[in-house]
Design a protein around this motif. Structure first.
Motif, short mmCIF file in Angstrom:
data_model
loop_
_atom_site.label_atom_id
_atom_site.label_comp_id
_atom_site.label_asym_id
_atom_site.label_seq_id
_atom_site.Cartn_x
_atom_site.Cartn_y
_atom_site.Cartn_z
N CYS A 6 0.83 -1.21 0.00
CA CYS A 6 0.00 0.00 0.00
C CYS A 6 0.86 1.26 0.00
CB CYS A 6 -0.95 0.01 1.19
SG CYS A 6 -0.14 0.13 2.79
N LEU A 7 2.19 1.10 0.09
CA LEU A 7 3.07 2.26 0.01
C LEU A 7 3.09 2.80 -1.42
CD1 LEU A 7 6.20 1.30 2.13
CD2 LEU A 7 4.81 3.34 2.41
N THR A 8 3.17 4.11 -1.54
CA THR A 8 3.28 4.74 -2.86
C THR A 8 4.32 5.86 -2.77
OG1 THR A 8 1.66 6.51 -2.53
CG2 THR A 8 0.80 4.34 -3.17
N ASP A 11 3.53 9.13 -0.54
CA ASP A 11 3.62 9.25 0.91
C ASP A 11 4.66 10.32 1.28
OD1 ASP A 11 1.97 6.98 2.23
OD2 ASP A 11 2.98 5.99 0.58
N HIS A 111 -0.83 10.91 12.84
CA HIS A 111 -2.17 11.46 12.63
C HIS A 111 -2.16 12.98 12.63
CE1 HIS A 111 -6.44 12.23 13.09
NE2 HIS A 111 -6.19 12.89 14.21
N SER A 116 1.94 8.94 7.25
CA SER A 116 1.54 7.54 7.37
C SER A 116 2.27 6.91 8.55
CB SER A 116 1.88 6.78 6.08
OG SER A 116 1.23 7.36 4.97
N ALA A 134 -8.87 8.28 8.93
CA ALA A 134 -8.16 8.80 7.76
C ALA A 134 -6.67 8.47 7.78
CB ALA A 134 -8.35 10.31 7.66
N LEU A 135 -6.17 7.97 8.90
CA LEU A 135 -4.74 7.69 9.02
C LEU A 135 -4.36 6.45 8.21
CD1 LEU A 135 -1.94 8.09 10.28
CD2 LEU A 135 -2.74 6.79 12.27
N LYS A 136 -3.36 6.58 7.37
CA LYS A 136 -2.89 5.46 6.57
C LYS A 136 -1.90 4.63 7.37
CE LYS A 136 -0.48 4.32 2.25
NZ LYS A 136 0.10 4.88 1.00
N LEU A 137 -2.16 3.32 7.46
CA LEU A 137 -1.27 2.39 8.14
C LEU A 137 -0.59 1.49 7.13
CD1 LEU A 137 -3.30 1.13 11.25
CD2 LEU A 137 -1.55 2.92 11.16
N VAL A 138 0.69 1.25 7.34
CA VAL A 138 1.42 0.27 6.54
C VAL A 138 2.09 -0.70 7.50
CG1 VAL A 138 1.84 1.97 4.73
CG2 VAL A 138 3.60 1.55 6.43
N ASP A 142 4.40 -4.54 3.97
CA ASP A 142 4.19 -3.52 2.95
C ASP A 142 5.51 -2.87 2.56
OD1 ASP A 142 1.31 -3.34 2.39
OD2 ASP A 142 1.13 -2.81 4.49
#
Length: 219
Positions: A6-8, A11, A111, A116, A134-138, A142
């Motif tokens: 899910c990393l891009t 980030d 947050h 992330s 809304a917080l993105k977790l990896v 990942d």
């Protein structure tokens, strides 16, 4: 279903929890992995203190973490303002709905700064979903599966690094990540990974014991 990280490259920054750092340190390739991410990498002072507690037991993680910080691969940040308020909120209350200092600090800082968070624990992921949707977790997986990391390390080095994280740090693997891990390390290595024993049993049933190179039965 094929797993993909899910990393891009969009980030802005990644805040690393203690469990993720320990997993990556266990790979033996932590510097190459983190540099391949090509993103600002942050660790809270709470996590630094948490990992530093292992020094009294002769563990190597505190020294290795200090080197990453000294080489400016990781930047240490302290909580303040709203981050500190969210931190205290997450470490308070019943144990089923509270977190340890390192996890809470990682989540709070990420947050409140729009970053992330890299964190593996399922309870932490549940609490994030309930409080900070809304917080993105990896996860560590990942990070290992991120395209630039795979390209930088190459298949053999990445396979060996992942196996070390599984064996020495007991890296957690989510159900949807298992097939990718098995393809990477080989089904014959599943029994060497205590965190994958449940999945190893199902693989033995589906593939047959003869497929497993090691002759010992899974316990």
């Amino acid at each position: 279903m094929t797993f993909s990280s899910c990393l891009t490259n969009h980030d802005q920054a990644l805040v690393l929890d203690a469990s993720v750092i320990i997993n990556l340190l266990a790979t033996g390739s932590v510097g190459a992995i983190l540099q391949a991410l090509d993103v600002r990498l942050i660790v809270t002072d709470n996590v630094v203190r948490e990992i530093g507690q292992g020094e009294v037991n002769g563990r190597q993680e505190p020294k290795l973490l200090a080197e990453l910080i000294g080489n400016q691969i990781l930047r240490v940040e302290e909580l303040a303002g709203p981050s500190l308020e969210n931190f205290f909120d997450m470490i308070s209350g019943h144990t089923s709905n509270s977190l340890g200092d390192g996890e809470a600090a990682t989540i709070a800082f990420a947050h409140n700064n729009g970053f992330s968070a890299a964190i593996d624990e399922k309870k932490a992921a549940r609490i994030v979903g309930e409080r900070f949707g809304a917080l993105k977790l990896v996860t560590t997986v990942d990070i290992l599966a991120y395209g630039p990391v795979q390209a930088s390390l190459g298949h053999e080095t990445l396979s060996n690094a992942t196996l070390r994280a599984l064996r020495h740090a007991r890296m957690q693997v989510r159900d949807h990540q298992v097939d990718w891990i098995v393809q990477l390390i080989g089904v014959e290595n599943l029994m060497a990974c205590s965190s994958l024993k449940r999945h190893a049993r199902s693989k033995v049933k589906s593939l047959g014991p003869a497929t497993i190179a090691c002759g010992d039965a899974i316990k």
